[in-house]
Design a protein around this motif. Structure first.
Motif, short mmCIF file in Angstrom:
data_model
loop_
_atom_site.label_atom_id
_atom_site.label_comp_id
_atom_site.label_asym_id
_atom_site.label_seq_id
_atom_site.Cartn_x
_atom_site.Cartn_y
_atom_site.Cartn_z
N LEU A 1 42.19 -35.35 74.93
CA LEU A 1 42.95 -35.02 73.55
C LEU A 1 41.83 -34.72 72.89
O LEU A 1 40.33 -35.52 72.63
N ASN A 2 41.43 -33.88 71.63
CA ASN A 2 40.77 -33.75 70.72
C ASN A 2 40.81 -34.29 69.74
O ASN A 2 42.23 -34.98 69.44
N SER A 3 39.44 -34.78 68.79
CA SER A 3 39.44 -36.41 68.72
C SER A 3 40.44 -35.52 66.72
O SER A 3 40.68 -36.22 66.19
N ASP A 4 40.66 -34.06 66.73
CA ASP A 4 41.04 -33.47 64.88
C ASP A 4 41.54 -32.54 65.85
O ASP A 4 41.89 -31.64 66.11
N TYR A 5 43.24 -32.87 64.97
CA TYR A 5 44.66 -32.28 65.54
C TYR A 5 44.61 -31.27 64.70
O TYR A 5 44.72 -29.95 65.71
N LYS A 6 43.62 -31.27 63.86
CA LYS A 6 44.39 -29.85 62.88
C LYS A 6 43.56 -28.57 63.49
O LYS A 6 43.93 -27.13 63.42
N LYS A 7 42.13 -29.06 64.53
CA LYS A 7 41.18 -28.29 65.20
C LYS A 7 42.16 -27.63 66.14
O LYS A 7 41.65 -25.85 66.15
N LEU A 8 43.23 -28.12 66.65
CA LEU A 8 43.67 -27.61 67.71
C LEU A 8 44.87 -25.73 67.09
O LEU A 8 44.75 -24.95 68.12
N PHE A 9 44.64 -25.90 65.92
CA PHE A 9 45.57 -25.05 65.51
C PHE A 9 44.95 -24.03 63.89
O PHE A 9 45.58 -23.42 63.77
N THR A 10 43.06 -23.99 64.51
CA THR A 10 42.60 -23.37 62.86
C THR A 10 41.77 -22.72 63.55
O THR A 10 41.80 -22.32 65.02
N ASN A 11 40.90 -21.83 63.24
CA ASN A 11 40.20 -20.46 63.57
C ASN A 11 39.13 -21.63 64.40
O ASN A 11 39.11 -22.58 63.84
N GLY A 12 38.96 -20.59 65.04
CA GLY A 12 37.44 -21.54 66.23
C GLY A 12 38.56 -22.37 67.12
O GLY A 12 37.47 -23.47 67.65
N ASN A 13 39.90 -21.88 67.41
CA ASN A 13 40.21 -23.46 68.83
C ASN A 13 40.08 -22.78 70.24
O ASN A 13 41.28 -23.50 70.77
N ASP A 14 38.88 -21.72 69.95
CA ASP A 14 39.14 -21.77 71.15
C ASP A 14 38.30 -21.76 72.46
O ASP A 14 37.46 -22.89 71.99
N GLU A 15 39.07 -22.35 73.94
CA GLU A 15 38.53 -23.12 74.76
C GLU A 15 38.21 -24.82 74.27
O GLU A 15 37.04 -26.00 74.74
N LEU A 16 39.01 -25.47 73.44
CA LEU A 16 38.94 -26.48 73.49
C LEU A 16 39.49 -28.19 74.48
O LEU A 16 40.17 -27.31 74.98
N GLN A 17 38.78 -28.52 74.55
CA GLN A 17 39.12 -30.33 75.84
C GLN A 17 40.05 -30.30 75.93
O GLN A 17 40.67 -30.75 76.78
N GLU A 18 41.32 -30.08 74.58
CA GLU A 18 42.68 -30.16 74.73
C GLU A 18 43.55 -29.07 75.61
O GLU A 18 44.08 -29.87 76.08
#
Length: 477
Positions: free
Chosen positions: A242-259
């Motif tokens: 799980l990405n610790s910051d939920y908002k990061k999943l849906f904002t600019n720079g959300n490429d290749e996240l751990q989630e």
């Protein structure tokens, strides 16, 4: 239907991007001189992945959220197709359904074409495994959308080289059991072939993506033991978290996240490669000042009041998912509900959003696994996994729930976790709750709309019926 199949399964030429990961414009190549080496197959696959951009950009959000209590249209001139989705009164002429049908079958045709060329090409065994595995994933994904939306559909699992081959092929609609058998076989083989292969991007299919999608297929077909097994394999692989910051999943720079398990790439500033979420999810107001150049939203898919109120107090996902007011050109703020996920606030051009759309992510794995555990009588263990998702949202853990209460808690959890990600309609149909939930929503809103039993399956697109009346229409349409 035969003529249309010729168009889809032969007329799908090798249109592709030179590099989907950098989202270059499409070009056409001659198939006669193609499919000779690994680069050719990579280019063909890039074109196949590129076809998914339109599918997720508009149509599947309209089907997944606008049809439900999650979202509504709030502008003065919606199209007929949008109105039908908002009121859950689909017709065979609906343009969203037609696009999904065509896009999915085009993806299937391209996948079949790639698979059929592998043996004759000068490739290593590892390369063949990778290209076949990715193609099988895309074919399985496409058939999974088609069977859930349209029920009985034609199965085409071969590539055609002439109109005569098409004429001799059985294009009649097959049972959903047959379609699901194909999907399960495709995804199972894909997961095996891609195992151990390192891919350069999460915009490509992987063994984790194949297993995650297979778990969703098993849930849909109520094969809960199989779902538990395959989803636990994804969890135990420890590849995702799980990405610790939920908002990061849906904002600019959300490429290749751990989630992220499987995502669709979009690129702002490159004509035709951006997404339309920024306009769709924001109000149709000319006096807003939330985008560069004071770009206007379209109000096509906005959160309903019940959706905005569905979050528990303190749920961190609420602030990351829904806005309550917009800044106006006057500098004042006015109350207005609108979506925040995937909205690119750096763009001032309609259809030019550069935020990626995540098709499969790890939170879904955890919640699906919890659902499978609950359905097989392991509710206490299931609470562990739903609470992992709730913890990230800043919520207290659930405890002491019965199997039935857990199912309702899961329904609510998935609603707030995946708002504007195209899950809601499919979740409600899968659990048999669509009519109960949506008809109650329409009634409470003072609306006369209802979801009839036959509307749990969408109509076959009218264009297909006109081409071949023998294809037949789903009951009730």
């Amino acid at each position: 239907m035969k003529k249309h199949i010729i168009y889809i399964f032969m007329g799908v030429t090798l249109g592709s991007c030179t590099d989907f990961l950098t989202l270059q414009p499409e070009y056409l190549v001659n198939e006669i001189s193609f499919y000779k080496n690994a680069k050719d197959f990579e280019t063909a696959l890039v074109g196949n992945y590129a076809g998914l951009q339109t599918l997720y950009d508009t149509d599947l959000i309209d089907l997944g959220d606008l049809t439900t209590d999650n979202a509504e249209i709030r502008w003065t001139s919606p199209t007929t197709a949008e109105t039908e989705m908002d009121e859950m009164s689909p017709t065979a002429a609906n343009s969203f359904l037609n696009t999904i049908w065509n896009t999915c079958f085009e993806t299937i045709a391209r996948s079949n074409n790639i698979i059929s060329r592998l043996d004759a090409a000068g490739l290593t065994e590892a390369q063949k495994n990778q290209f076949r595995g990715e193609s099988l994933f895309l074919r399985g994904l496409s058939y999974f959308y088609l069977v859930r939306l349209f029920g009985n559909i034609p199965i085409v699992d071969v590539a055609f080289r002439s109109p005569d081959e098409i004429a001799d092929f059985d294009m009649t609609r097959r049972s959903t059991d047959d379609v699901y058998k194909l999907i399960i076989n495709d995804l199972t083989e894909s997961a095996t072939l891609l195992n151990g292969i390192t891919l350069s991007s999460k915009s490509q299919a992987s063994t984790g993506a194949a297993k995650t999608l297979l778990g969703k297929v098993y849930l849909t077909t109520r094969q809960f033991d199989q779902a538990k097994t395959i989803l636990k394999e994804v969890i135990d692989s420890k590849v995702y978290s799980l990405n610790s910051d939920y908002k990061k999943l849906f904002t600019n720079g959300n490429d290749e996240l751990q989630e992220s398990i499987f995502e669709i790439k979009y690129l702002s500033g490159n004509l035709g490669e951006g997404n339309r979420f920024s306009g769709q999810f924001t109000p149709a107001r000319f006096d807003m000042a939330i985008f560069p150049n004071n770009m206007q939203g379209s109000g096509r898919i906005l959160p309903t009041r019940p959706m905005a109120d569905a979050y528990e107090s303190g749920d961190l996902r609420r602030k990351a998912s829904i806005g309550d007011s917009v800044r106006l050109v006057t500098g004042k703020y006015e109350k207005e509900l609108y979506g925040l996920k995937f909205v690119d606030f750096t763009t001032g051009v309609q259809g030019d959003g550069g935020i990626n759309f995540t098709v499969l992510r790890y939170a879904d794995v955890l919640l699906m696994y919890a659902e499978a555990l609950n359905e097989t009588g392991n509710t206490t263990e299931a609470l562990t996994y739903i609470n992992l998702v709730r913890s990230r949202a800043g919520l207290t853990p659930l405890a002491g729930l019965s199997k039935a209460d857990f199912a309702l808690a899961m329904e609510k959890e998935r609603r707030v976790e995946f708002f504007l990600e195209g899950h809601r309609w499919f979740d409600l149909v899968r659990t048999g709750r669509a009519q109960t939930v949506l008809n109650a929503y329409f009634k409470d809103a003072g609306l006369s709309f209802t979801v009839a039993e036959h509307e749990l399956i969408m109509p076959i697109p009218l264009r297909e019926i006109n081409i071949n009346p023998n294809l037949g229409q789903n009951p009730g349409y």
